[in-house]
Design a protein around this motif. Structure first.
Motif, short mmCIF file in Angstrom:
data_model
loop_
_atom_site.label_atom_id
_atom_site.label_comp_id
_atom_site.label_asym_id
_atom_site.label_seq_id
_atom_site.Cartn_x
_atom_site.Cartn_y
_atom_site.Cartn_z
N GLY A 89 3.44 10.19 -9.51
CA GLY A 89 2.64 10.70 -10.56
C GLY A 89 1.78 12.01 -10.28
N LEU A 90 1.35 12.52 -9.37
CA LEU A 90 0.79 13.65 -9.02
C LEU A 90 1.61 14.70 -9.14
CD1 LEU A 90 -1.73 15.28 -8.08
CD2 LEU A 90 -0.94 14.81 -5.97
N ILE A 91 3.01 14.54 -8.69
CA ILE A 91 3.98 15.46 -8.89
C ILE A 91 4.44 15.76 -10.43
CG2 ILE A 91 6.40 16.00 -8.21
CD1 ILE A 91 4.45 16.59 -6.06
N LEU A 92 4.37 14.57 -10.90
CA LEU A 92 4.64 14.63 -12.47
C LEU A 92 3.54 15.59 -13.36
CD1 LEU A 92 6.13 13.75 -15.12
CD2 LEU A 92 4.89 11.78 -14.98
N PRO A 107 11.31 13.33 -0.44
CA PRO A 107 10.86 13.58 1.03
C PRO A 107 9.75 12.58 1.31
CG PRO A 107 11.50 15.58 0.08
CD PRO A 107 11.37 14.47 -1.06
N TYR A 108 8.69 12.49 0.29
CA TYR A 108 7.35 11.79 0.84
C TYR A 108 7.86 10.11 0.86
CZ TYR A 108 2.79 9.69 0.19
OH TYR A 108 1.79 9.08 0.41
N PHE A 109 8.78 9.89 0.03
CA PHE A 109 9.24 8.45 0.00
C PHE A 109 9.93 8.04 1.33
CE2 PHE A 109 10.12 8.64 -4.93
CZ PHE A 109 8.79 8.61 -5.29
N PHE A 110 10.55 8.92 1.82
CA PHE A 110 11.19 8.69 3.22
C PHE A 110 10.17 8.71 4.04
CE2 PHE A 110 15.16 9.72 1.00
CZ PHE A 110 16.17 8.67 1.82
N LEU A 111 9.18 9.67 4.04
CA LEU A 111 8.11 9.79 5.04
C LEU A 111 7.13 8.60 5.04
CD1 LEU A 111 6.37 11.53 7.03
CD2 LEU A 111 4.91 12.34 4.93
N GLU A 112 6.87 7.77 3.96
CA GLU A 112 6.22 6.46 3.91
C GLU A 112 7.27 5.59 4.38
OE1 GLU A 112 3.46 5.67 3.19
OE2 GLU A 112 2.64 7.26 2.29
N SER A 146 0.93 -1.36 -0.08
CA SER A 146 -0.12 -0.17 0.00
C SER A 146 0.74 1.27 -0.08
CB SER A 146 -1.03 0.07 1.24
OG SER A 146 -1.84 -1.08 1.21
N ARG A 147 1.99 1.27 0.84
CA ARG A 147 2.93 2.48 0.80
C ARG A 147 3.61 2.45 -0.54
NH1 ARG A 147 3.10 4.72 5.64
NH2 ARG A 147 2.43 3.57 7.33
N ILE A 148 4.12 1.50 -1.00
CA ILE A 148 4.59 1.53 -2.42
C ILE A 148 3.67 2.19 -3.33
CG2 ILE A 148 5.70 0.39 -4.39
CD1 ILE A 148 6.88 -1.55 -2.16
N ILE A 149 2.45 1.87 -3.40
CA ILE A 149 1.35 2.18 -4.44
C ILE A 149 1.13 3.60 -4.24
CG2 ILE A 149 -1.17 2.14 -4.76
CD1 ILE A 149 -0.98 -0.86 -4.48
N ARG A 150 1.18 4.08 -2.93
CA ARG A 150 0.94 5.51 -2.65
C ARG A 150 2.12 6.53 -3.16
NH1 ARG A 150 -1.40 3.94 2.24
NH2 ARG A 150 0.47 4.09 3.65
N MET A 151 3.32 5.64 -2.98
CA MET A 151 4.69 6.43 -3.37
C MET A 151 4.48 6.69 -4.93
SD MET A 151 7.95 4.43 -1.52
CE MET A 151 7.89 4.34 0.03
N PHE A 152 3.96 5.68 -5.77
CA PHE A 152 3.98 5.89 -7.08
C PHE A 152 2.81 6.81 -7.43
CE2 PHE A 152 6.09 1.57 -7.67
CZ PHE A 152 6.72 1.91 -8.66
#
Length: 238
Positions: free
Chosen positions: A28-31, A85-90, A18-24
């Motif tokens: 994607g949103l940032i992209l 930063p979000y990746f590290f937060l997850e 779930s966390r990996i999906i949220r990272m993607f």
């Protein structure tokens, strides 16, 4: 809500998924947010070379789709870098429930330091390393050669530098963790110093473009950062 301390192995895997999906999704949103600024991002990344190119020269596209795909590729990588930063937060959210209170106070600053050092490494590559290397290449070109670099080759060059330096600047954190957690003693690390220094130059050879200057600009900071990590580390036996 499931207590993280009582989760089964399968439940931990589901949470990780779930966390990996949220990272993607976040990347994607940032992209999507970056897409309107694709040309500006490309201009920013290409500035170190464009400022050094002789008058009348320009970058070229040797493939039909390059004028579209090259700026898009830069934007995708930029979105990934912004998302760090979000990746590290997850990552923090995944590992923190399994840590003691004292360990949380210890790991939190390390994660923050890792993010900062990653961006410092990229900034160092962009502001210091790239201009020096590119300036040398431009000045060493014979008068009979008109410098017109292919955009894909240039992007391969700088993006490889950015990520190589971004991850290389994590060395103090890695050194600190290895020693402080007791995985390897400080004395043992010191005894391995000559071999580690050689490995830095080998890593620089593989992670940077095939020129001695890029390799030195990566290997020498890695050596210095290793020494800093060694200096600030506290041996567990102490």
């Amino acid at each position: 809500m499931v207590d993280p301390n009582n989760m089964t192995f399968i439940e931990h895997l589901k949470e990780l998924r779930s966390r990996i999906i949220r990272m993607f999704l976040f990347a994607g949103l940032i992209l999507v947010c970056c897409l309107p600024f694709t040309n500006y991002i490309y201009s920013f990344i290409s500035a170190p070379l464009m400022e050094l190119m002789p008058s009348g020269s320009s970058m070229i596209a040797t493939e039909v789709a390059s004028p579209f795909l090259a700026p898009l590729r830069v934007t995708i990588y930029s979105a990934l870098i912004i998302s760090v930063p979000y990746f590290f937060l997850e990552l923090w959210g995944f590992i923190s429930p399994g840590l003691y209170k004292k360990e949380r106070a210890f790991v939190g600053p390390l994660i923050l330091s890792s993010i900062i050092l990653f961006y410092i490494g990229i900034a160092f590559a962009y502001l210091v390393v790239s201009p020096i290397i590119l300036s040398f290449f431009m000045s060493s070109a014979p008068d009979s050669i008109q410098v017109m670099t292919d955009i894909n080759k240039y992007l391969d060059f700088v993006l490889k530098l950015f990520f190589a330096f971004g991850f290389a600047f994590e060395i103090p954190i890695a050194t600190f963790l290895v020693i402080t957690t007791g995985l390897v003693s400080k004395d043992r690390i010191k005894a391995m110093r000559p071999y580690l220094i050689i490995s830095f130059f080998v890593i620089g050879m593989f992670l940077t473009p095939p020129d001695i200057f890029s390799q030195l600009f990566l290997a020498l900071p890695m050596w210095l950062l290793f020494e800093i990590g060694l200096f600030i580390s506290i041996d567990k036996k102490n």
